[in-house]
Design an enzyme around this catalytic site. Structure first.
Site, mmCIF file in Angstrom:
data_model
loop_
_atom_site.group_PDB
_atom_site.id
_atom_site.type_symbol
_atom_site.label_atom_id
_atom_site.label_comp_id
_atom_site.label_asym_id
_atom_site.label_seq_id
_atom_site.Cartn_x
_atom_site.Cartn_y
_atom_site.Cartn_z
ATOM 1 N N LYS A 202 0.858 -1.104 0.063
ATOM 2 C CA LYS A 202 -0.002 -0.056 0.051
ATOM 3 C C LYS A 202 0.927 1.198 0.221
ATOM 4 O O LYS A 202 2.102 1.206 0.426
ATOM 5 C CB LYS A 202 -0.893 0.025 1.273
ATOM 6 C CG LYS A 202 -2.098 -1.274 1.185
ATOM 7 C CD LYS A 202 -2.706 -0.962 0.084
ATOM 8 C CE LYS A 202 -3.961 -1.894 -0.066
ATOM 9 N NZ LYS A 202 -3.483 -3.378 -0.461
HETATM 10 N N1 T4K Z 1 -9.804 -4.389 1.037
HETATM 11 C C1 T4K Z 1 -9.030 -4.158 -0.189
HETATM 12 C C2 T4K Z 1 -9.697 -3.436 -1.360
HETATM 13 C C3 T4K Z 1 -7.699 -4.533 -0.582
HETATM 14 O O1 T4K Z 1 -7.234 -4.175 -1.527
HETATM 15 C C4 T4K Z 1 -6.987 -5.174 0.355
HETATM 16 C C5 T4K Z 1 -5.648 -5.854 0.559
HETATM 17 C C6 T4K Z 1 -7.506 -5.465 1.755
HETATM 18 C C7 T4K Z 1 -9.036 -4.957 2.012
HETATM 19 C C8 T4K Z 1 -7.073 -6.173 2.827
HETATM 20 O O2 T4K Z 1 -5.936 -5.464 3.491
HETATM 21 P P1 T4K Z 1 -4.866 -6.290 4.179
HETATM 22 O O3 T4K Z 1 -5.304 -7.235 5.325
HETATM 23 O O4 T4K Z 1 -3.889 -6.977 3.153
HETATM 24 O O5 T4K Z 1 -3.957 -5.264 4.998
HETATM 25 C C9 T4K Z 1 -1.760 -7.742 -2.338
HETATM 26 C C10 T4K Z 1 -1.913 -7.593 -0.925
HETATM 27 O O6 T4K Z 1 -1.665 -8.777 -0.055
HETATM 28 C C11 T4K Z 1 -3.350 -7.113 -0.295
HETATM 29 O O7 T4K Z 1 -3.006 -6.305 0.964
HETATM 30 C C12 T4K Z 1 -3.760 -6.277 -1.251
HETATM 31 N N2 T4K Z 1 -5.194 -5.732 -0.751
HETATM 32 C C13 T4K Z 1 -3.765 -6.598 -2.627
HETATM 33 C C14 T4K Z 1 -4.615 -5.596 -3.668
HETATM 34 O O8 T4K Z 1 -2.612 -6.923 -2.897
HETATM 35 P P2 T4K Z 1 -1.068 -9.990 -3.579
HETATM 36 O O9 T4K Z 1 -1.409 -11.558 -3.279
HETATM 37 O O10 T4K Z 1 -1.486 -9.465 -5.054
HETATM 38 O O11 T4K Z 1 0.236 -9.645 -2.866
HETATM 39 P P3 T4K Z 1 1.853 -9.839 -3.493
HETATM 40 O O12 T4K Z 1 2.400 -10.560 -2.450
HETATM 41 O O13 T4K Z 1 1.682 -10.912 -4.782
HETATM 42 O O14 T4K Z 1 2.372 -8.726 -3.739
HETATM 43 C C15 T4K Z 1 2.401 -7.896 -5.043
HETATM 44 C C16 T4K Z 1 3.820 -7.596 -5.485
HETATM 45 O O15 T4K Z 1 4.265 -6.644 -4.377
HETATM 46 C C17 T4K Z 1 4.634 -8.552 -5.578
HETATM 47 O O16 T4K Z 1 4.692 -9.071 -6.612
HETATM 48 C C18 T4K Z 1 5.936 -7.941 -5.001
HETATM 49 C C19 T4K Z 1 5.774 -6.969 -4.404
HETATM 50 N N3 T4K Z 1 5.947 -7.127 -2.934
HETATM 51 C C20 T4K Z 1 4.830 -7.505 -2.162
HETATM 52 C C21 T4K Z 1 5.258 -8.005 -0.841
HETATM 53 C C22 T4K Z 1 4.173 -8.396 0.043
HETATM 54 C C23 T4K Z 1 7.069 -6.599 -2.336
HETATM 55 O O17 T4K Z 1 8.089 -5.969 -3.101
HETATM 56 N N4 T4K Z 1 7.413 -6.674 -1.121
HETATM 57 C C24 T4K Z 1 6.438 -7.238 -0.196
HETATM 58 O O18 T4K Z 1 6.625 -7.382 0.996
HETATM 59 O O19 T4K Z 1 -2.051 -9.234 -2.469
#
Ligand code: T4K
Length: 386
Positions: A202
């Site tokens: 975020k």
């Molecule tokens: N409501 C809405 C509308 C939301 O979009 C979200 C979360 C929530 C509620 C819930 O909030 P939280 O409980 O998560 O606080 C991601 C996130 O995990 C999620 O927080 C987010 N929305 C959603 C839109 O995206 P993924 O599975 O697509 O994330 P991930 O791990 O594939 O990360 C995307 C890219 O970011 C990675 O390819 C590389 C980069 N990255 C990611 C992380 C975690 C980094 O460079 N470092 C990191 O530590 O879900």
């Protein structure tokens, strides 16, 4: 869903690496590590690690000031903030929400035993379409949970009018909307409550984290009790609460991150402007939600890949990926297409044509403060060259 292990370097058209690392859709903003050490030292000195310690209190104050809101309750993630917001207002029965979001929006309803009722989105903003809400209201409806998708404000006035007419509560999923303002101030002041996410992906991150914006001290007190197992004092528990507390380390990081947030937003704005300017005129590509001079946060950069573009959206997604650019199809599939939701009558695609079309065309391009402008230009050249 974690693709962090993939390590293809980003490759330019001429075969040279434009970056020796893969380019992801986002990369967390991190302050200089040495600036974090004094915060950690304080935590080590006091040995207060959690349960509403000094960092937690300071971050609440600092965020109220930065965001221009009266009351905030910090959480350990955005999902628990949403779950608790629903508990705090004792929401039951049916809740109207959008299918075009991260799955946590609807999951928070199911975890509370609430039936999600999906309503289609507006074709311009991709937010819940107020014109379609009324038809979905039944005697069981108690609330609306809209999402400020990509940080773009919902039609808050229209939604409030419907809520007032039908005596419904409004809880905004504002996970994407940190720092967004409209003409009257923070977008987070609308509705009964707004839930934020401070996840690594975020605009403002505390590694993991979240918050609820509350309208008054009484509501904040109830939420603070709910996030601490329902404890009121040492010997009194008044509700089946949960452990939703933010730790001192996360809160300390948040305090430091706030020093850099305006700089980070400004950098995102420049990237947004560059994408918009250089993508203009590419047949079949449309950029969503130009915020103009409004206070936006440029959390995502969604484009729509239309029929006039030579490649399908998925072919472009895979082409970029092969070149080391990891865009994301947020939000495909629609929440209503996941198995646990498919059985709901409101989940039928015939009920959600705009959302279904959006999910088929959308591609979120990389945007984050450290993204090099030469990479942005390369991504645009790649898209233009197909
Ligand atoms: N409501 C809405 C509308 C939301 O979009 C979200 C979360 C929530 C509620 C819930 O909030 P939280 O409980 O998560 O606080 C991601 C996130 O995990 C999620 O927080 C987010 N929305 C959603 C839109 O995206 P993924 O599975 O697509 O994330 P991930 O791990 O594939 O990360 C995307 C890219 O970011 C990675 O390819 C590389 C980069 N990255 C990611 C992380 C975690 C980094 O460079 N470092 C990191 O530590 O879900």
């Amino acid at each position: 869903m974690n693709k962090l292990a993939i390590a293809t370097p980003a490759i330019a058209d001429d075969g040279c690496a434009i970056s020796d690392r893969p380019i992801y859709v986002t990369q967390p903003h991190l302050p200089p590590l040495e600036e974090f050490i004094p915060y950690l030292r304080q935590i080590w000195d006091t040995k207060i690690l959690t349960n509403g310690g000094p960092m937690h209190r300071q971050l609440e104050e600092a965020l109220c000031e930065y965001l221009g809101v009266e009351h905030i309750a910090l959480f350990n993630n955005g999902t628990l903030a949403l779950l608790t917001a629903l508990q705090a207002l004792r929401i039951t029965g049916e809740v109207i929400t959008t299918p075009y979001s991260f799955v946590a929006t609807a999951h928070s309803l199911l975890w509370n035993g609430i039936k999600p009722v999906f309503v289609d989105i507006d074709p311009h903003t991709f937010n819940l379409d107020p014109a379609k809400i009324e038809a979905a209201i039944t005697p069981q409806t108690t609330a609306i949970v809209p999402v400020h998708c990509y940080g773009h404000p919902c039609d808050v006035e229209a939604i409030q009018k419907i809520a007032d007419n039908y005596n419904l509560r409004v809880i905004y999923d504002a996970a994407h909307a940190f720092g967004v303002r409209d003409a009257g101030g923070s977008i987070l002041r609308h509705g009964d409550l707004s839930a934020l996410s401070f996840h690594a992906t975020k605009v403002f991150n505390t590694f993991e984290g979240g918050a609820i914006i509350c309208p008054d001290a009484k509501t904040k007190l109830r939420i603070d009790q709910l996030k601490n197992f329902g404890y009121v004092d040492e010997v009194t528990v008044v509700a089946p609460g949960i452990n939703g507390k933010m730790s001192e380390v996360n809160a300390a990081l948040g305090l430091l991150q706030l020093n850099y947030i305006d700089q980070a937003l400004e950098r995102r704005k420049q990237i947004d402007r560059t994408y918009r300017e250089l993508l203009e005129g590419i047949k079949g590509i449309r950029c969503l939600n130009d915020a103009g001079e409004k206070r936006a946060n440029y959390a995502y950069f969604p484009i729509l890949v239309g029929h006039e573009y030579p490649l399908s959206r998925d072919a472009l997604y895979h082409g970029l990926k092969d070149a080391g650019i990891h865009s994301r199809r947020y939000f495909h599939p629609l929440i209503s297409d996941f198995p646990m939701y498919r059985g709901l009558s409101s989940a039928h695609r015939s009920n959600l044509p705009v959302a279904a079309n959006a999910a088929q065309q959308v591609l979120c391009l990389p945007i984050y403060p450290d993204l090099d402008m030469s990479v942005v230009e390369h991504i645009i050249r790649f898209i233009a060259a197909q």
